[in-house]
Design a protein around this motif. Structure first.
Motif, PDB file in Angstrom:
ATOM      1  N   THR A   1       0.746  -1.117   0.062  1.00 12.44           N
ATOM      2  CA  THR A   1      -0.077  -0.159  -0.206  1.00 12.44           C
ATOM      3  C   THR A   1       0.836   1.207   0.059  1.00 12.44           C
ATOM      4  O   THR A   1       1.794   1.435   0.599  1.00 12.44           O
ATOM      5  CB  THR A   1      -0.966   0.068   1.218  1.00 12.44           C
ATOM      6  OG1 THR A   1      -1.810  -1.048   1.169  1.00 12.44           O
ATOM      7  CG2 THR A   1      -1.720   1.238   1.349  1.00 12.44           C
ATOM      8  N   SER A   2       0.487   2.018  -0.896  1.00  9.26           N
ATOM      9  CA  SER A   2       1.396   3.510  -0.861  1.00  9.26           C
ATOM     10  C   SER A   2       0.384   4.748  -0.848  1.00  9.26           C
ATOM     11  O   SER A   2       1.037   5.982  -0.622  1.00  9.26           O
ATOM     12  CB  SER A   2       2.145   3.559  -2.336  1.00  9.26           C
ATOM     13  OG  SER A   2       1.322   3.338  -3.422  1.00  9.26           O
TER      14      SER A   2
ATOM     15  N   LEU B   1      -6.716   1.608  -1.169  1.00  2.99           N
ATOM     16  CA  LEU B   1      -7.705   0.928  -0.228  1.00  2.99           C
ATOM     17  C   LEU B   1      -8.955   1.171  -0.719  1.00  2.99           C
ATOM     18  O   LEU B   1      -9.882   0.338  -0.810  1.00  2.99           O
ATOM     19  CB  LEU B   1      -7.319   1.480   0.997  1.00  2.99           C
ATOM     20  CG  LEU B   1      -5.911   1.604   1.822  1.00  2.99           C
ATOM     21  CD1 LEU B   1      -6.078   1.908   3.163  1.00  2.99           C
ATOM     22  CD2 LEU B   1      -5.494  -0.053   1.683  1.00  2.99           C
ATOM     23  N   ILE B   2      -9.169   2.613  -1.249  1.00  6.95           N
ATOM     24  CA  ILE B   2     -10.480   2.894  -1.537  1.00  6.95           C
ATOM     25  C   ILE B   2     -10.831   2.474  -2.864  1.00  6.95           C
ATOM     26  O   ILE B   2     -12.097   1.618  -3.115  1.00  6.95           O
ATOM     27  CB  ILE B   2     -10.469   4.479  -1.836  1.00  6.95           C
ATOM     28  CG1 ILE B   2     -10.080   5.178  -0.568  1.00  6.95           C
ATOM     29  CG2 ILE B   2     -11.902   5.027  -2.179  1.00  6.95           C
ATOM     30  CD1 ILE B   2      -9.899   6.791  -0.691  1.00  6.95           C
TER      31      ILE B   2
ATOM     32  N   PRO C   1      -4.383  -1.932   5.100  1.00  5.69           N
ATOM     33  CA  PRO C   1      -3.362  -1.671   4.336  1.00  5.69           C
ATOM     34  C   PRO C   1      -1.928  -2.543   4.708  1.00  5.69           C
ATOM     35  O   PRO C   1      -1.643  -2.174   6.096  1.00  5.69           O
ATOM     36  CB  PRO C   1      -3.145  -0.217   4.403  1.00  5.69           C
ATOM     37  CG  PRO C   1      -3.891   0.196   5.926  1.00  5.69           C
ATOM     38  CD  PRO C   1      -4.915  -0.943   5.856  1.00  5.69           C
ATOM     39  N   LEU C   2      -1.164  -2.873   3.923  1.00  9.67           N
ATOM     40  CA  LEU C   2       0.175  -3.571   4.251  1.00  9.67           C
ATOM     41  C   LEU C   2       1.156  -2.890   3.779  1.00  9.67           C
ATOM     42  O   LEU C   2       1.244  -2.450   2.822  1.00  9.67           O
ATOM     43  CB  LEU C   2       0.197  -4.842   3.692  1.00  9.67           C
ATOM     44  CG  LEU C   2       1.815  -5.824   3.842  1.00  9.67           C
ATOM     45  CD1 LEU C   2       2.173  -5.685   5.285  1.00  9.67           C
ATOM     46  CD2 LEU C   2       1.539  -7.156   3.521  1.00  9.67           C
ATOM     47  N   ILE C   3       2.050  -1.937   4.844  1.00 14.56           N
ATOM     48  CA  ILE C   3       2.731  -1.045   4.260  1.00 14.56           C
ATOM     49  C   ILE C   3       4.234  -1.345   4.523  1.00 14.56           C
ATOM     50  O   ILE C   3       4.549  -1.785   5.577  1.00 14.56           O
ATOM     51  CB  ILE C   3       2.516   0.328   5.258  1.00 14.56           C
ATOM     52  CG1 ILE C   3       1.354   0.548   5.149  1.00 14.56           C
ATOM     53  CG2 ILE C   3       3.282   1.537   4.797  1.00 14.56           C
ATOM     54  CD1 ILE C   3       0.631   1.900   5.904  1.00 14.56           C
ATOM     55  N   GLU C   4       4.829  -1.381   3.578  1.00 14.94           N
ATOM     56  CA  GLU C   4       6.174  -2.205   3.405  1.00 14.94           C
ATOM     57  C   GLU C   4       7.475  -1.383   3.038  1.00 14.94           C
ATOM     58  O   GLU C   4       8.569  -1.778   3.218  1.00 14.94           O
ATOM     59  CB  GLU C   4       6.005  -3.168   2.315  1.00 14.94           C
ATOM     60  CG  GLU C   4       4.791  -4.326   2.618  1.00 14.94           C
ATOM     61  CD  GLU C   4       4.670  -5.190   1.677  1.00 14.94           C
ATOM     62  OE1 GLU C   4       5.801  -6.120   1.315  1.00 14.94           O
ATOM     63  OE2 GLU C   4       3.659  -5.578   1.097  1.00 14.94           O
ATOM     64  N   ASP C   5       7.383  -0.209   2.575  1.00 17.50           N
ATOM     65  CA  ASP C   5       8.441   0.581   2.144  1.00 17.50           C
ATOM     66  C   ASP C   5       8.546   1.807   2.847  1.00 17.50           C
ATOM     67  O   ASP C   5       7.558   2.194   3.668  1.00 17.50           O
ATOM     68  CB  ASP C   5       8.332   0.976   0.362  1.00 17.50           C
ATOM     69  CG  ASP C   5       7.310   1.658   0.379  1.00 17.50           C
ATOM     70  OD1 ASP C   5       7.565   3.250   0.012  1.00 17.50           O
ATOM     71  OD2 ASP C   5       5.956   1.337   0.150  1.00 17.50           O
TER      72      ASP C   5
ATOM     73  N   SER D   1      -1.181   9.711   6.426  1.00 18.47           N
ATOM     74  CA  SER D   1      -1.948  10.432   5.180  1.00 18.47           C
ATOM     75  C   SER D   1      -2.678   9.413   4.690  1.00 18.47           C
ATOM     76  O   SER D   1      -3.922   9.506   4.159  1.00 18.47           O
ATOM     77  CB  SER D   1      -0.941  11.007   4.275  1.00 18.47           C
ATOM     78  OG  SER D   1      -0.263  10.277   3.608  1.00 18.47           O
ATOM     79  N   ILE D   2      -2.097   8.024   4.619  1.00 17.31           N
ATOM     80  CA  ILE D   2      -2.829   6.987   4.168  1.00 17.31           C
ATOM     81  C   ILE D   2      -4.059   6.686   4.931  1.00 17.31           C
ATOM     82  O   ILE D   2      -5.306   6.444   4.412  1.00 17.31           O
ATOM     83  CB  ILE D   2      -2.048   5.708   4.075  1.00 17.31           C
ATOM     84  CG1 ILE D   2      -0.866   5.994   3.035  1.00 17.31           C
ATOM     85  CG2 ILE D   2      -2.782   4.309   3.678  1.00 17.31           C
ATOM     86  CD1 ILE D   2       0.089   4.770   3.046  1.00 17.31           C
ATOM     87  N   ILE D   3      -3.962   6.551   6.228  1.00 15.69           N
ATOM     88  CA  ILE D   3      -5.219   6.312   7.301  1.00 15.69           C
ATOM     89  C   ILE D   3      -6.279   7.563   7.053  1.00 15.69           C
ATOM     90  O   ILE D   3      -7.273   7.372   6.995  1.00 15.69           O
ATOM     91  CB  ILE D   3      -4.736   6.138   8.660  1.00 15.69           C
ATOM     92  CG1 ILE D   3      -3.823   4.829   8.806  1.00 15.69           C
ATOM     93  CG2 ILE D   3      -5.709   6.266   9.530  1.00 15.69           C
ATOM     94  CD1 ILE D   3      -3.129   4.872  10.109  1.00 15.69           C
ATOM     95  N   GLU D   4      -5.676   8.900   6.992  1.00 17.11           N
ATOM     96  CA  GLU D   4      -6.596   9.781   7.022  1.00 17.11           C
ATOM     97  C   GLU D   4      -7.394   9.984   5.941  1.00 17.11           C
ATOM     98  O   GLU D   4      -8.707  10.035   5.852  1.00 17.11           O
ATOM     99  CB  GLU D   4      -6.039  11.078   7.158  1.00 17.11           C
ATOM    100  CG  GLU D   4      -6.662  12.479   6.997  1.00 17.11           C
ATOM    101  CD  GLU D   4      -5.936  13.532   7.451  1.00 17.11           C
ATOM    102  OE1 GLU D   4      -6.656  14.799   7.800  1.00 17.11           O
ATOM    103  OE2 GLU D   4      -4.756  13.715   7.576  1.00 17.11           O
TER     104      GLU D   4
END
Length: 512
Positions: free
Chosen positions: A134-135, A140-141, A181-185, A194-197
């Motif tokens: 996830t970037s 996600l949306i 979201p799986l956040i890897e980098d 910001s991804i969550i927001e």
């Protein structure tokens, strides 16, 4: 509020010892279905990741679980008491698996129908999916909207006059799903807020589960940056969740070696202390199969019965100090990995494969790596380095000798098990093997400059005062096997080399 699992069993191919029930060295097909049942019934794991990313997977898993093990599942409701969670392929990254992404989402209503018949009531057997790499919130949306508008929404499509899709296949339930979201980098971990927001403002969920990777960040940036990035991401996730009034329930992707999290039956309490605020810990395959069943089960229950602790919120000043440590560390670490890339790739292909994964080479293969190099997945990366006498935890370690007092303060304050992890890893250093690499043949040869840097890292172990226990039988055996492997591989005895690699993995209790 639903149950938030404390333990998530995964299908990582990191085990050395093949479980007795497996029909061959690869766990695949119906063995994976049985494995999921074992996760719940024998190991008491509260959640199982069903992995569509980079591997073939049985889309009829819910049907087979309920039909074959109904006596268990009638008392443990799938989707309410225990959970099956899909990890999707990322359609933006794995182009050949775009239709697999769609296929996985299409099976969710089928699981609902099966569970409704089995339990005699509406049950959302599967309602969550994990989106890897996830970037942005848009990832996600889009996944959520695809499910709502394409998978569930197709019921409203008219096929002929007066005949809609729902008239042919019935109503589609559930109408919506939850996306993790799986956040890897590094960039994405630092943008977790910001991804969550963005997701919360668009979707307005009551809560969000956030999956923080540990293995790929370690492979890309080094052990210490991976831990510090996880701490920053957890802090930012909770901060934005509190600001938005949304519950945040983090997952941490920890594996059995210190490099990948040091989460194994002998070390669960230390890892619980390491990651305050984390709700769910991944119980990977080596955790279950490279230790006695009773030990693994006891350790899993320790986690299940523990209470999530309050998260550690970092100040802006602490974050900036941590980032200065990360940036210094990454430069040296990546230079060393570049010099070791050829031998890592060569050894990785000889390691015992444990799942029928399709070709998939992690972040480096997606153009997100550094210096244009390609590396194997994290498990094979770790296994390869251990097998030539260079625990990957060491790489970049000489950087710590240059830290100032404030940087040391933020490192030790946020990496609770730093000295224990380094001590655990250092037991597998084979100095003689490292010194031989510049004179090895072909793919096993490493240039003098890289080895000089590695030897500086080894020396830093002493200078930093890391307490390394005197080698026990297992460590001496591992060093001997490392020497035998290098001798066999350099002289073309590949079958022997493979056997030595397997024996080393069994000594370490995990491939990587």
């Amino acid at each position: 509020m639903r149950i938030i699992p404390r333990t998530m069993c995964t299908q990582h191919p990191d085990y050395a010892t093949v479980p007795q029930w497996a029909t061959n060295d690869f766990i695949k097909g119906d063995d994976e279905v049985y494995e999921a049942y074992m996760n719940y019934s024998i190991y008491d794991c509260q959640e199982t990741m069903w992995d569509f990313e980079g591997k073939d997977v049985d889309i009829y898993v819910v049907r087979k679980l309920l039909e074959n093990y109904g006596g268990f599942f009638i008392n443990k409701v799938l989707g309410e008491d225990i959970f099956l969670t899909y990890r999707l392929p990322n359609p933006n990254v794995e182009a050949s698996d775009r239709k697999v992404y769609a296929e996985a989402l299409e099976t969710i209503p089928m699981a609902y129908d099966l569970a409704r018949v089995f339990y005699g009531k509406p049950v959302k057997a599967i309602f969550e999916v994990i989106y890897p790499l996830t970037s942005s919130s848009r990832d996600l949306i889009i996944t959520l909207r695809y499910y709502e508008r394409v998978v569930a929404g197709k019921c409203r499509v008219e096929l002929d006059e007066g005949v809609k899709v729902a008239d042919v296949i019935g109503e589609v339930e559930p109408k919506t799903i939850e996306v993790i979201p799986l956040i890897e980098d590094m960039d994405s971990l630092l943008r977790v807020d910001s991804i969550i927001e963005g997701y919360v403002k668009a979707v307005k969920p009551q809560y969000i589960r956030v999956f923080i990777a540990r293995s790929d960040p370690a492979m890309n940036y080094g052990l210490i940056p991976a831990v510090l990035l996880a701490k920053i991401a957890l802090s930012r996730a909770y901060t934005v969740g509190n600001a938005l009034g949304v519950g945040v329930y983090p997952i941490i992707g920890v594996g059995p070696t210190p490099f990948r999290g040091n989460f194994n039956p002998r070390n669960v309490n230390n890892v619980l202390r390491e990651y305050p605020g984390v709700y769910t810990f991944t119980v990977q395959s080596a955790f279950r199969y490279d230790y006695p069943v009773d030990n693994a089960k006891e350790a899993i229950n320790t986690v299940n019965n523990s209470k999530p602790t309050e998260p550690l919120i970092l100040s802006k000043h602490e974050e900036e100090l941590a980032l200065t440590v990360i940036r210094q560390y990454v430069d040296r670490y990546q230079a060393e990995v570049e010099g070791l890339a050829n031998v890592i790739n060569y050894v990785a292909q000889l390691l015992p494969p444990r799942r029928t994964r399709r070709l998939h080479i992690g972040l480096f293969g997606y153009g997100r790596g550094f210096r244009g190099i390609t590396l194997p997945r994290a498990i094979a990366f770790v296994g390869a380095l251990y097998s030539i006498g260079i625990p990957p935890e060491l790489l970049g370690l000489a950087t710590l000798l240059k830290l100032n007092e404030k940087q040391w303060g933020v490192l030790e304050g946020n990496y609770v098990n730093l000295w224990r992890d380094l001590s655990d890893a250092a037991q597998y250093i084979c100095l003689e093997c490292i010194q031989q690499l510049p004179i090895m043949k072909n793919e096993l040869r490493v240039d003098e400059e890289t080895i000089s840097m590695v030897l500086e890292d080894v020396k830093a172990i002493d200078e930093l005062g890391v307490k390394v226990p005197s080698p026990g039988f297992e460590q001496r055996k591992h060093a001997l096997l490392t020497k035998l492997f290098l001798e066999s591989a350099s002289n073309g005895y590949i079958n022997d080399a493979r056997e030595y690699l397997l024996e080393m993995a069994k000594v370490r209790r995990g491939v990587g």
